[in-house]
Design an enzyme around this catalytic site. Structure first.
Site, PDB file in Angstrom:
ATOM      1  N   LYS A 120       1.202  -3.040   3.640  1.00 46.67           N
ATOM      2  CA  LYS A 120       0.552  -3.522   4.871  1.00 46.67           C
ATOM      3  C   LYS A 120       1.585  -4.052   5.871  1.00 46.67           C
ATOM      4  O   LYS A 120       1.563  -3.701   7.034  1.00 46.67           O
ATOM      5  CB  LYS A 120      -0.448  -4.651   4.544  1.00 46.67           C
ATOM      6  CG  LYS A 120      -1.556  -4.253   3.578  1.00 46.67           C
ATOM      7  CD  LYS A 120      -2.507  -5.411   3.303  1.00 46.67           C
ATOM      8  CE  LYS A 120      -1.878  -6.614   2.633  1.00 46.67           C
ATOM      9  NZ  LYS A 120      -1.401  -6.380   1.248  1.00 46.67           N
TER      10      LYS A 120
ATOM     11  N   ARG B 239      -9.743 -11.043   3.541  1.00 46.35           N
ATOM     12  CA  ARG B 239      -9.446 -10.844   2.128  1.00 46.35           C
ATOM     13  C   ARG B 239     -10.637 -11.172   1.245  1.00 46.35           C
ATOM     14  O   ARG B 239     -10.548 -11.049   0.025  1.00 46.35           O
ATOM     15  CB  ARG B 239      -8.325 -11.801   1.735  1.00 46.35           C
ATOM     16  CG  ARG B 239      -6.969 -11.280   2.115  1.00 46.35           C
ATOM     17  CD  ARG B 239      -6.284 -10.927   0.932  1.00 46.35           C
ATOM     18  NE  ARG B 239      -5.066 -11.463   0.456  1.00 46.35           N
ATOM     19  CZ  ARG B 239      -3.875 -11.380   1.001  1.00 46.35           C
ATOM     20  NH1 ARG B 239      -3.693 -11.001   2.207  1.00 46.35           N
ATOM     21  NH2 ARG B 239      -2.834 -11.721   0.326  1.00 46.35           N
TER      22      ARG B 239
ATOM     23  N   ARG C 140      11.361  -6.471  -3.290  1.00 47.77           N
ATOM     24  CA  ARG C 140      11.188  -6.671  -1.838  1.00 47.77           C
ATOM     25  C   ARG C 140      12.137  -7.730  -1.281  1.00 47.77           C
ATOM     26  O   ARG C 140      12.397  -8.741  -1.896  1.00 47.77           O
ATOM     27  CB  ARG C 140       9.753  -7.114  -1.541  1.00 47.77           C
ATOM     28  CG  ARG C 140       9.592  -7.573  -0.097  1.00 47.77           C
ATOM     29  CD  ARG C 140       8.180  -7.722   0.337  1.00 47.77           C
ATOM     30  NE  ARG C 140       7.404  -8.540  -0.570  1.00 47.77           N
ATOM     31  CZ  ARG C 140       6.090  -8.599  -0.547  1.00 47.77           C
ATOM     32  NH1 ARG C 140       5.410  -7.869   0.316  1.00 47.77           N
ATOM     33  NH2 ARG C 140       5.449  -9.354  -1.387  1.00 47.77           N
TER      34      ARG C 140
ATOM     35  N   ARG D 281      10.574 -13.574  -1.474  1.00 54.51           N
ATOM     36  CA  ARG D 281       9.477 -14.534  -1.372  1.00 54.51           C
ATOM     37  C   ARG D 281       9.256 -15.278  -2.683  1.00 54.51           C
ATOM     38  O   ARG D 281       9.445 -14.722  -3.757  1.00 54.51           O
ATOM     39  CB  ARG D 281       8.184 -13.799  -0.988  1.00 54.51           C
ATOM     40  CG  ARG D 281       7.982 -13.731   0.509  1.00 54.51           C
ATOM     41  CD  ARG D 281       6.885 -12.827   0.944  1.00 54.51           C
ATOM     42  NE  ARG D 281       5.650 -12.884   0.173  1.00 54.51           N
ATOM     43  CZ  ARG D 281       4.598 -12.116   0.411  1.00 54.51           C
ATOM     44  NH1 ARG D 281       4.641 -11.244   1.421  1.00 54.51           N
ATOM     45  NH2 ARG D 281       3.521 -12.200  -0.324  1.00 54.51           N
TER      46      ARG D 281
ATOM     47  N   ARG E 128      -1.903 -12.053  -8.392  1.00 54.92           N
ATOM     48  CA  ARG E 128      -2.299 -11.601  -7.041  1.00 54.92           C
ATOM     49  C   ARG E 128      -3.124 -10.321  -7.136  1.00 54.92           C
ATOM     50  O   ARG E 128      -4.080 -10.121  -6.389  1.00 54.92           O
ATOM     51  CB  ARG E 128      -1.054 -11.396  -6.181  1.00 54.92           C
ATOM     52  CG  ARG E 128      -0.462 -12.738  -5.742  1.00 54.92           C
ATOM     53  CD  ARG E 128       0.985 -12.633  -5.315  1.00 54.92           C
ATOM     54  NE  ARG E 128       1.214 -11.730  -4.217  1.00 54.92           N
ATOM     55  CZ  ARG E 128       2.411 -11.256  -3.887  1.00 54.92           C
ATOM     56  NH1 ARG E 128       3.481 -11.599  -4.576  1.00 54.92           N
ATOM     57  NH2 ARG E 128       2.531 -10.440  -2.860  1.00 54.92           N
TER      58      ARG E 128
HETATM   59  P1  AP5 Z   1       4.941  -4.678   1.971  1.00 48.76           P
HETATM   60  O1  AP5 Z   1       4.826  -3.880   3.215  1.00 48.76           O
HETATM   61  O2  AP5 Z   1       5.632  -5.979   2.048  1.00 48.76           O
HETATM   62  O3  AP5 Z   1       3.499  -4.823   1.284  1.00 48.76           O
HETATM   63  P2  AP5 Z   1       2.260  -5.743   1.660  1.00 48.76           P
HETATM   64  O4  AP5 Z   1       1.049  -4.908   1.509  1.00 48.76           O
HETATM   65  O5  AP5 Z   1       2.473  -6.426   2.965  1.00 48.76           O
HETATM   66  O6  AP5 Z   1       2.339  -6.759   0.449  1.00 48.76           O
HETATM   67  P3  AP5 Z   1       2.244  -8.344   0.407  1.00 48.76           P
HETATM   68  O7  AP5 Z   1       2.817  -8.774  -0.910  1.00 48.76           O
HETATM   69  O8  AP5 Z   1       2.807  -8.970   1.637  1.00 48.76           O
HETATM   70  O9  AP5 Z   1       0.745  -8.535   0.368  1.00 48.76           O
HETATM   71  P4  AP5 Z   1       0.012  -9.740  -0.047  1.00 48.76           P
HETATM   72  O10 AP5 Z   1      -1.297  -9.333   0.430  1.00 48.76           O
HETATM   73  O11 AP5 Z   1       0.082 -10.121  -1.473  1.00 48.76           O
HETATM   74  O12 AP5 Z   1       0.792 -10.975   0.657  1.00 48.76           O
HETATM   75  P5  AP5 Z   1       0.461 -11.846   1.930  1.00 48.76           P
HETATM   76  O13 AP5 Z   1       1.707 -12.295   2.536  1.00 48.76           O
HETATM   77  O14 AP5 Z   1      -0.540 -11.169   2.765  1.00 48.76           O
HETATM   78  O15 AP5 Z   1       5.661  -3.731   0.881  1.00 48.76           O
HETATM   79  C1  AP5 Z   1       5.969  -4.210  -0.429  1.00 48.76           C
HETATM   80  C2  AP5 Z   1       7.298  -3.597  -0.894  1.00 48.76           C
HETATM   81  O16 AP5 Z   1       7.142  -2.181  -1.065  1.00 48.76           O
HETATM   82  C3  AP5 Z   1       8.459  -3.783   0.091  1.00 48.76           C
HETATM   83  O17 AP5 Z   1       9.642  -4.004  -0.620  1.00 48.76           O
HETATM   84  C4  AP5 Z   1       8.521  -2.427   0.835  1.00 48.76           C
HETATM   85  O18 AP5 Z   1       9.826  -2.132   1.292  1.00 48.76           O
HETATM   86  C5  AP5 Z   1       8.055  -1.464  -0.237  1.00 48.76           C
HETATM   87  N1  AP5 Z   1       7.320  -0.319   0.328  1.00 48.76           N
HETATM   88  C6  AP5 Z   1       6.416  -0.353   1.350  1.00 48.76           C
HETATM   89  N2  AP5 Z   1       5.922   0.890   1.592  1.00 48.76           N
HETATM   90  C7  AP5 Z   1       6.534   1.710   0.687  1.00 48.76           C
HETATM   91  C8  AP5 Z   1       6.424   3.121   0.434  1.00 48.76           C
HETATM   92  N3  AP5 Z   1       5.614   3.903   1.157  1.00 48.76           N
HETATM   93  N4  AP5 Z   1       7.185   3.633  -0.562  1.00 48.76           N
HETATM   94  C9  AP5 Z   1       8.021   2.828  -1.299  1.00 48.76           C
HETATM   95  N5  AP5 Z   1       8.160   1.484  -1.105  1.00 48.76           N
HETATM   96  C10 AP5 Z   1       7.411   0.943  -0.113  1.00 48.76           C
HETATM   97  O19 AP5 Z   1      -0.275 -13.095   1.251  1.00 48.76           O
HETATM   98  C11 AP5 Z   1       0.465 -13.998   0.433  1.00 48.76           C
HETATM   99  C12 AP5 Z   1      -0.455 -15.093  -0.070  1.00 48.76           C
HETATM  100  O20 AP5 Z   1      -0.978 -15.839   1.050  1.00 48.76           O
HETATM  101  C13 AP5 Z   1      -1.706 -14.619  -0.823  1.00 48.76           C
HETATM  102  O21 AP5 Z   1      -1.428 -14.404  -2.192  1.00 48.76           O
HETATM  103  C14 AP5 Z   1      -2.669 -15.795  -0.586  1.00 48.76           C
HETATM  104  O22 AP5 Z   1      -2.369 -16.878  -1.418  1.00 48.76           O
HETATM  105  C15 AP5 Z   1      -2.332 -16.200   0.842  1.00 48.76           C
HETATM  106  N6  AP5 Z   1      -3.172 -15.492   1.834  1.00 48.76           N
HETATM  107  C16 AP5 Z   1      -2.744 -14.671   2.837  1.00 48.76           C
HETATM  108  N7  AP5 Z   1      -3.776 -14.204   3.559  1.00 48.76           N
HETATM  109  C17 AP5 Z   1      -4.891 -14.734   2.988  1.00 48.76           C
HETATM  110  C18 AP5 Z   1      -6.286 -14.603   3.263  1.00 48.76           C
HETATM  111  N8  AP5 Z   1      -6.735 -13.843   4.283  1.00 48.76           N
HETATM  112  N9  AP5 Z   1      -7.157 -15.280   2.475  1.00 48.76           N
HETATM  113  C19 AP5 Z   1      -6.729 -16.065   1.468  1.00 48.76           C
HETATM  114  N10 AP5 Z   1      -5.426 -16.216   1.140  1.00 48.76           N
HETATM  115  C20 AP5 Z   1      -4.522 -15.555   1.899  1.00 48.76           C
HETATM  116 MG    MG Z   2       2.743  -8.429   3.565  1.00 53.42          MG
END
Ligand code: AP5
Ligand code: MG
Ligand code: ZN
Length: 218
Positions: free
Chosen positions: A16, A91, A128, A161, A172
């Protein structure tokens, strides 16, 4: 005023953030990531950041009321007047309902679900590297930065992170399957969703997401 609201759904590590940064540039929409907003709050030592930290570190979702207030505050700012790109929100079905009640009839909502099997997620997340300044995302093997430790886009420092350990990733993923996967069905019934195969190369995923997103404007 018509607003374009683009929502990226997908498991942790689905890509994402990687795609959101590129889509935001290509579509001239502000990138709104609730995970990044919590991490900013944490680095600034705010009360909200402190409250969110325990949930994030354990791999649980932050309670809806904390997320929704923060998100509404962010999308209420001037730069979101013409639309915005949501990464990591909604989410839960309750978050989707809260967003739905805020949007007007003129808002054009488009939902893209980036699909990646759980088996690919742990390797992606534990390799990552994230830019603390602009939110760009790299991977030690799959998408390394040109210069080690520094962001190609802005020169910012790259770091791992706190929640990117193998143990927390399992939690997660469990939260995703229980609480977030139903959000796709919720949108499918109401506005429709488009699915993109997130196991393709980042460029291929980008092209597919862009094609979906541009249907919003047509
Ligand atoms: P990346 O693009 O970073 O993936 P992502 O989908 O953004 O993954 P996140 O870990 O950021 O998602 P998340 O939903 O757990 O975390 P968030 O910060 O939102 O890619 C991942 C890796 O893969 C990278 O190294 C990239 O280079 C690689 N990659 C990407 N595309 C690729 C491809 N095509 N091929 C190969 N490699 C690839 O949330 C964190 C925390 O915040 C949550 O756990 C929760 O506690 C809280 N939180 C955030 N939003 C909410 C909400 N709305 N409600 C409740 N809690 C929330
Ligand atoms: Mg992300
Ligand atoms: Zn950067």
């Amino acid at each position: 005023m018509v607003r374009q609201v683009l929502i990226l759904l997908g498991a942790p590590g689905a890509g994402k953030g990687t795609q959101a940064v590129r889509l935001a540039d290509a579509l001239s929409l502000p990138h709104v990531s609730t995970g990044d907003l919590f991490r900013e709050n944490l680095s600034q030592g705010t009360a909200l950041g402190e409250k969110a930290k325990g949930y994030m570190d354990s791999g649980a979702l932050v309670p809806d009321e904390l997320v929704v207030d923060m998100l509404f505050d962010r999308v209420g700012r001037d730069d979101c007047g013409g639309g915005y790109l949501l990464d990591g929100f909604p989410r839960t079905v309750a978050q989707a309902e809260a967003l739905g009640s805020r949007l007007g009839a003129d808002d054009r909502v488009r939902v893209i679900d980036i699909e990646v099997p759980d088996s690919a997620i742990v390797e992606r997340i534990t390799g990552r590297l994230s830019c603390g300044s602009c939110g760009a995302v790299y991977h030690r093997t799959f998408n390394p930065p040109a210069a080690e430790g520094s962001c190609d886009r802005c020169g910012g420092a790259l770091s791992q992170r706190a929640d990117d350990s193998a143990e927390v990733v399992e939690k997660r993923l469990a939260a995703y399957h229980e609480q977030t996967a139903p959000v796709a069905g919720w949108y499918r019934e109401r506005v429709g969703i488009q699915t993109v195969d997130g196991t393709q190369s980042p460029d291929e995923v980008f092209s597919a997401c862009r094609a979906c997103a541009e249907e919003v404007a047509s």
